[in-house]
Design a protein around this motif. Structure first.
Motif, mmCIF file in Angstrom:
data_model
loop_
_atom_site.group_PDB
_atom_site.id
_atom_site.type_symbol
_atom_site.label_atom_id
_atom_site.label_comp_id
_atom_site.label_asym_id
_atom_site.label_seq_id
_atom_site.Cartn_x
_atom_site.Cartn_y
_atom_site.Cartn_z
ATOM 1 N N ASP A 135 2.452 2.037 7.269
ATOM 2 C CA ASP A 135 2.996 1.327 6.114
ATOM 3 C C ASP A 135 4.396 1.842 6.581
ATOM 4 N N ARG A 136 5.311 0.996 7.243
ATOM 5 C CA ARG A 136 6.596 1.332 7.624
ATOM 6 C C ARG A 136 7.422 1.324 6.412
ATOM 7 N N ARG A 137 7.397 0.544 5.290
ATOM 8 C CA ARG A 137 8.327 0.548 4.382
ATOM 9 C C ARG A 137 8.182 1.702 3.635
ATOM 10 N N HIS A 138 7.065 2.477 3.387
ATOM 11 C CA HIS A 138 6.948 3.776 2.631
ATOM 12 C C HIS A 138 6.842 5.002 3.657
ATOM 13 N N ASP A 139 7.047 4.768 4.879
ATOM 14 C CA ASP A 139 6.625 5.848 5.978
ATOM 15 C C ASP A 139 5.570 6.560 5.673
ATOM 16 N N GLU A 140 4.603 5.853 5.340
ATOM 17 C CA GLU A 140 3.111 6.514 4.928
ATOM 18 C C GLU A 140 1.961 5.815 5.948
ATOM 19 N N ARG A 151 -3.297 8.055 1.036
ATOM 20 C CA ARG A 151 -2.214 7.707 1.668
ATOM 21 C C ARG A 151 -1.415 9.093 2.084
#
Length: 199
Positions: A135-140, A151
């Motif tokens: 999940d690039r948007r949340h760096d997860e 997560r």
């Protein structure tokens, strides 16, 4: 390997008994033969063991019989190993086909992830498999364990290292690698050993 071990065991066994028989034969040659001995019959007792039972030397016929047995055992063991290898290969192909069919089906993301994590271990004889999605948007990194979503930070653990660098990790003992996240093992009591992480 099992075939060689079985054959070697028989040969060592026979060699030991031959030596024992030779020693018994030399002792017999120094005395008169047993009365009533008939050619072709099993030799008469030549002495006593520590528990008082008579000892009977092995004959050449015994050696021939055991030699035939060892050869048959070698063939049987090898056939069994080939059968087990064939069954493992069949399971691997079956698991791979299931994964490929799942990838081209219309099942949802959750069902697809479940199928991949359930079928992938049999491809490489692993105990378990976890599929993480970046999940690039949340760096997860997120994953599913049953109906529970997990997560972790993108930079954490072996999977985080592979996700950020694109490098394959193949280590023999995860606990000896400083990048390994031990939280799961501590929480579940499972002892992770070797690990393969693929991007």
């Amino acid at each position: 390997q099992a075939t060689s071990a079985a054959a070697s065991a028989f040969r060592l066994f026979r060699k030991k008994q031959q030596a024992s028989s030779a020693a018994t034969a030399s002792e017999q040659s120094a005395s008169e033969p047993a009365a009533g001995a008939i050619a072709g019959e099993r030799p008469q007792p030549t002495g006593q063991t520590t528990d008082g039972k008579p000892t009977i030397p092995f004959t050449t016929e015994d050696e021939v019989l055991m030699d035939h047995l060892s050869l048959q055992l070698g063939v049987i063991l090898r056939n069994q190993m080939l059968r087990e290898q064939s069954e493992r290969s069949h399971k691997q192909v079956s698991s791979l086909l299931d994964i490929v069919r799942s990838l081209h089906s219309n099942m949802g993301v959750n069902s697809l992830m479940f199928t991949i994590t359930e079928r992938s271990p049999s491809l490489v004889d692993a105990d378990r498999c976890t599929l993480y999605v970046v999940d690039r948007r949340h760096d997860e990194l997120w994953s599913l364990q049953g109906a529970i979503e997990i997560r972790v930070p993108l930079s954490k653990g072996l999977v985080g290292y592979t996700a950020t660098t694109g490098q394959v990790i193949n280590i023999e003992d995860a606990h000896k690698d400083s990048r390994f996240n031990t939280e799961f093992d501590l929480k579940t009591g499972f002892r992770t050993k070797s690990v393969l992480v693929m991007p």
